[in-house]
Design an enzyme around this catalytic site. Sequence first.
Site, PDB file in Angstrom:
ATOM      1  N   ARG A  18       0.946  -1.131  -0.039  1.00 19.93           N
ATOM      2  CA  ARG A  18      -0.061   0.028  -0.011  1.00 19.93           C
ATOM      3  C   ARG A  18       0.987   1.252  -0.037  1.00 19.93           C
ATOM      4  O   ARG A  18       0.489   2.341  -0.569  1.00 19.93           O
ATOM      5  CB  ARG A  18      -1.015   0.155   1.050  1.00 19.93           C
ATOM      6  CG  ARG A  18      -2.178  -1.333   1.005  1.00 19.93           C
ATOM      7  CD  ARG A  18      -2.970  -1.160   2.270  1.00 19.93           C
ATOM      8  NE  ARG A  18      -2.119  -1.285   3.554  1.00 19.93           N
ATOM      9  CZ  ARG A  18      -2.444  -1.070   4.685  1.00 19.93           C
ATOM     10  NH1 ARG A  18      -3.366  -0.553   4.898  1.00 19.93           N
ATOM     11  NH2 ARG A  18      -1.729  -1.436   5.711  1.00 19.93           N
ATOM     12  N   ASN A  36      -6.221  -3.072   2.186  1.00 18.49           N
ATOM     13  CA  ASN A  36      -6.059  -4.449   2.391  1.00 18.49           C
ATOM     14  C   ASN A  36      -7.624  -5.039   2.429  1.00 18.49           C
ATOM     15  O   ASN A  36      -8.501  -4.447   2.718  1.00 18.49           O
ATOM     16  CB  ASN A  36      -5.440  -4.971   3.632  1.00 18.49           C
ATOM     17  CG  ASN A  36      -3.998  -4.721   3.584  1.00 18.49           C
ATOM     18  OD1 ASN A  36      -3.539  -4.646   2.486  1.00 18.49           O
ATOM     19  ND2 ASN A  36      -3.272  -4.512   4.895  1.00 18.49           N
TER      20      ASN A  36
END
Length: 89
Positions: A18, A36
């Site tokens: 990320r 996520n």
Amino acid sequence: MKAMDIRIDGRVQGVSFRAWAQQEAQSLGLRGWIRNHPDMSVVAYIEGDDEAVDKMLDRMNSGPPAARVNRVRTAPAEPIGMEDFEIRA
């Protein structure tokens, strides 16, 4: 302006995917978000210049060094006018 919904499968959680994606997206001038998913994939939404979106999709097929990307699934989306690229919980 192009927008895409994205799901990345593989070893993509716990490998800074990320944070890496946020940095890559910002360097390309893209806006959107990434988070996520409970199934251990990562999902994202990106919008911006057509060429920049395509470059980001290419980069997501590799990800950061510790990641192992098995598959990147995409679907066209409507631009929603995001102002930045954010990591969501």
